[in-house]
Design an enzyme around this catalytic site. Structure first.
Site, PDB file in Angstrom:
ATOM      1  N   HIS A   1      63.329 -27.380  71.620  1.00  0.00           N
ATOM      2  CA  HIS A   1      63.078 -28.233  70.192  1.00  0.00           C
ATOM      3  C   HIS A   1      61.670 -28.197  69.955  1.00  0.00           C
ATOM      4  CE1 HIS A   1      63.245 -31.113  67.016  1.00  0.00           C
ATOM      5  NE2 HIS A   1      64.257 -30.692  66.901  1.00  0.00           N
ATOM      6  N   HIS A   2      61.382 -27.737  68.448  1.00  0.00           N
ATOM      7  CA  HIS A   2      60.015 -27.407  68.354  1.00  0.00           C
ATOM      8  C   HIS A   2      58.966 -28.478  68.458  1.00  0.00           C
ATOM      9  CE1 HIS A   2      59.296 -29.460  64.436  1.00  0.00           C
ATOM     10  NE2 HIS A   2      60.662 -29.536  64.573  1.00  0.00           N
ATOM     11  N   SER A   3      59.552 -29.750  68.444  1.00  0.00           N
ATOM     12  CA  SER A   3      58.838 -30.896  68.660  1.00  0.00           C
ATOM     13  C   SER A   3      58.123 -31.210  70.264  1.00  0.00           C
ATOM     14  CB  SER A   3      59.423 -32.282  68.158  1.00  0.00           C
ATOM     15  OG  SER A   3      60.675 -32.253  69.116  1.00  0.00           O
TER      16      SER A   3
END
Lengths: 449, 449
Positions: A120-122
């Protein structure tokens, strides 16, 4: 919409590998006594967090769920590999678990294997992801005991060096930018002050910053499914073109993309009269950065680059890109940090910003796509004796931005990863052929070949 | 939460099949001139539908997206197949496309191949799914030109007969029930009148209908990921036990499940003192059905069956199940159609109904799990010459109902499919061993072996 970044690595099995080489490697990589805390983080929210999303540790961690053994159907060509990665990249990560997955993939022809990871990009930005990947590889083809990236490491271990020489002036990943600004695309909104400065941050620099990006087939509503294409080209070929034309390697990357996109749009009878504009995240001079105390690695801005897709001559496109990039960087130099932040934020969440921009008199984001570039390892790397042949980034198409191009350097190659919405960007893989043609056209136009 | 049903079929490749048999079959099944309209339906909503979900036709249908060629990693045992199906069954179908997927799977050992299909539960019920499957198979091992199930068919074609003899008194799938009642679990609520009758529909029949199901490890919050296990047993063994004990084949199926669940819960030190209760969808006598004008196939109700998991003797459990099933059916016979509908609705959407039940003084749904049974083909079937060895249903665990058991008969076997939440039901595959042990225990207890 899936909001994860991914990476695909292709490896050559070592000499004398047996048919169960990948299975054995999978077992070995599954034997981990302690998990890196980053890989245990999962988002939670509830009464105790006042409804806000926070990170918590997953107490039911199940490595077998996150690390998977997959296979390609016959004949196991790159085509089947890209098809599998497109599929895997199009499904969402479950919020109830740490948001990452790695697939070790067997059945690739010519004695190769592959590894696809999505995160996930976070959790990571592009540069951190590249460092994590390298931490599980070795420059020594005989080394067999490097723990996988999800294994906990002694904290004293130094991070492998990335290719900082290449990074000077080169573009960096959108995810690194997002991370540096501390903004996630899920953020329900941006601070009001930031929004108010958007108009000024953009409009005050009309001479240097493109404000008009034409509407294209890429700038429409997208679906959740993905198509992925990837290929590498020798950096030496790009460098020769740059030297002959007095441009940078990064300019040549953008020119390849420009020519390829132009021809793709011509194929679809969808080329606009005016040039497409790409947002290109760039590293800033550390002295410019307010938060650059950690060596400037996080000092990032964006440049809006006119790709010159309206020009039919490859050399003219390259030279237009070079000028646009230079004036864009000069504009960054004359902007306040707040203005840079405001303009950069444009690239982070267009789907959120679009309505706000409209209120400011801008019909849509002032760019058509994002092209970013992550510096990767300069040396040849090995996974348990398997030589890494290439490493290709998969990124996040978003609503209104159906195509994303991310590159990384690795050893002698510049590896391109193209991620598109399966429906909005038909026959994405044809862009690879156009990239190849454009590289040859640029060599021709600059007298290199 | 994923809301789809699935099916897994295992086939034996015909004699002399070449290594590219599955690839060739995939190509052949991809050559379809016209798609069955059912497979083109996708849900849409918007201003023109006043915000309601309606079915529309997908104008960008992309068969390659829905029908996929997959492979198992070595050594390609049933274990790897179940692992792949667990994964595939745990991802959501995209709403923006027709909500189905079929995977043709190569790399299964012993010259076998497999096919996994998932379909959103609102598109088909269990019985229709079984008919669709059969429509693409043949009883003739030499037939090679049966079009795949997604191919449009002449409307005059008669549907293959299902095993109606087995269906008499046997249980039917929860999906068939859901479909017959026209209720989907996504329905934001049920008509108020239906809710008001719930209390009466259930409470008036206290003598015959279980109102108390103990809290178990299965009746908790679940995650989106799945574990799937499947195995078949000869119907002849079940029939012999039924004959010796004067019970039905369906009673024996329930007794196998009961004993297996009892031993699984003992392993986890989680067996409640009182018996677990299963909801079992059953076919009703057509004369009882208000909507039975189409032959009674849609006349369905549910029985709450005490599984006797508190009894240590297998024969005592079987006899308790037989009595509970009989009184449950008698209760159905004395209930009004509205009461039947109300009680049946309990099984359809417990996560929605739970708060409503609580207002009526019921703490939770009066059952612990759903066990259903779909009649399948009596004859051996072939897919393009590949003999079908077994067909196993995958169902929908829901919040508060982490385990689902669905069976279908096929040729000489009763095939069981167990679908569970990966986290809430650990080591689901151990239930297969317990089912096998229980069948032997029942043979022993009834003097069959």
């Amino acid at each position: 919409m899936p909001m994860h970044v991914g990476g695909l690595q292709v490896y050559q099995q070592p000499e004398g590998a047996t048919p169960d080489y990948v299975g054995t490697l999978y077992e070995q990589m599954s034997q981990v006594s302690e998990i890196n805390p980053l890989f245990l983080k999962r988002p939670t929210r509830g009464l105790s967090t006042a409804g806000q999303w926070v990170w918590s540790r997953d107490d039911h961690f199940d490595l077998e769920y996150h690390f998977r053994h997959s296979a390609l159907p016959r004949p196991g060509r790159v085509r089947e590999l890209l098809e599998l990665c497109s599929r895997l990249h199009g499904t969402r990560l479950a919020r109830e678990r740490p948001m990452w997955e790695t697939h070790l993939i067997e059945g690739l022809d010519q004695g190769r294997l592959a590894m696809y990871t999505k995160v996930h990009h976070s959790l990571v930005d592009g540069i951190s992801a590249m460092r994590l990947l390298q931490s599980a590889l070795s420059t020594d083809p005989d080394e067999r005991d490097v723990p996988p990236m999800w294994a906990a490491r002694p904290t004293s271990e130094s991070e492998p060096a990335t290719d900082d020489a290449e990074q000077d002036g080169a573009s960096v990943s959108l995810q690194a930018l997002r991370s540096a600004l501390g903004v996630t695309a899920e953020a329900a909104g941006l601070p009001a002050a930031l929004i108010r400065t958007l108009k000024h941050g953009v409009l005050d620099e009309t001479s240097a910053v493109s404000l008009y990006a034409p509407r294209t087939m890429f700038n429409t509503q997208i679906t959740g499914s993905r198509r992925f294409a990837a290929q590498g080209w020798p950096i030496a070929r790009l460098r020769a073109i740059g030297k002959a034309s007095n441009t940078t390697i990064n300019d040549v990357v953008l020119a390849m993309c420009s020519g390829a996109i132009r021809n793709y749009l011509i194929d679809h009878e969808a080329l606009p009269d005016v040039s497409l504009v790409s947002m290109v995240p760039v590293g800033l001079n550390p002295s410019r950065s307010g938060s650059g105390s950690d060596g400037g690695g996080n000092a990032l801005g964006v440049v809006m680059v006119r790709l010159g897709t309206d020009l039919s001559d490859p050399a003219a496109r390259l030279s237009s890109i070079h000028r646009s990039m230079r004036t864009g960087k000069q504009a960054l130099g004359s902007m306040s940090q707040l203005q840079i932040t405001a303009m950069s934020a444009l690239g982070l969440a267009p789907s959120i910003l679009t309505p706000l921009l409209r209120m400011q008199g801008l019909a849509r984001p002032p760019f058509n796509l994002v092209i970013s570039n992550v510096p990767g390892p300069r040396k040849t790397m090995y996974l348990n004796g398997a030589k890494m042949l290439g490493t290709y980034p998969l990124s996040i198409p978003i609503n209104g931005m159906a195509l994303n191009i991310t590159c990384n350097s690795y050893a002698e190659n510049m590896d391109f990863g193209l991620t598109g919405c399966r429906r909005t960007v038909p026959h994405l893989q044809r862009l690879l052929g156009h990239l190849d043609d454009e590289l040859a056209a640029l060599e021709n136009a600059t007298g290199v070949s």
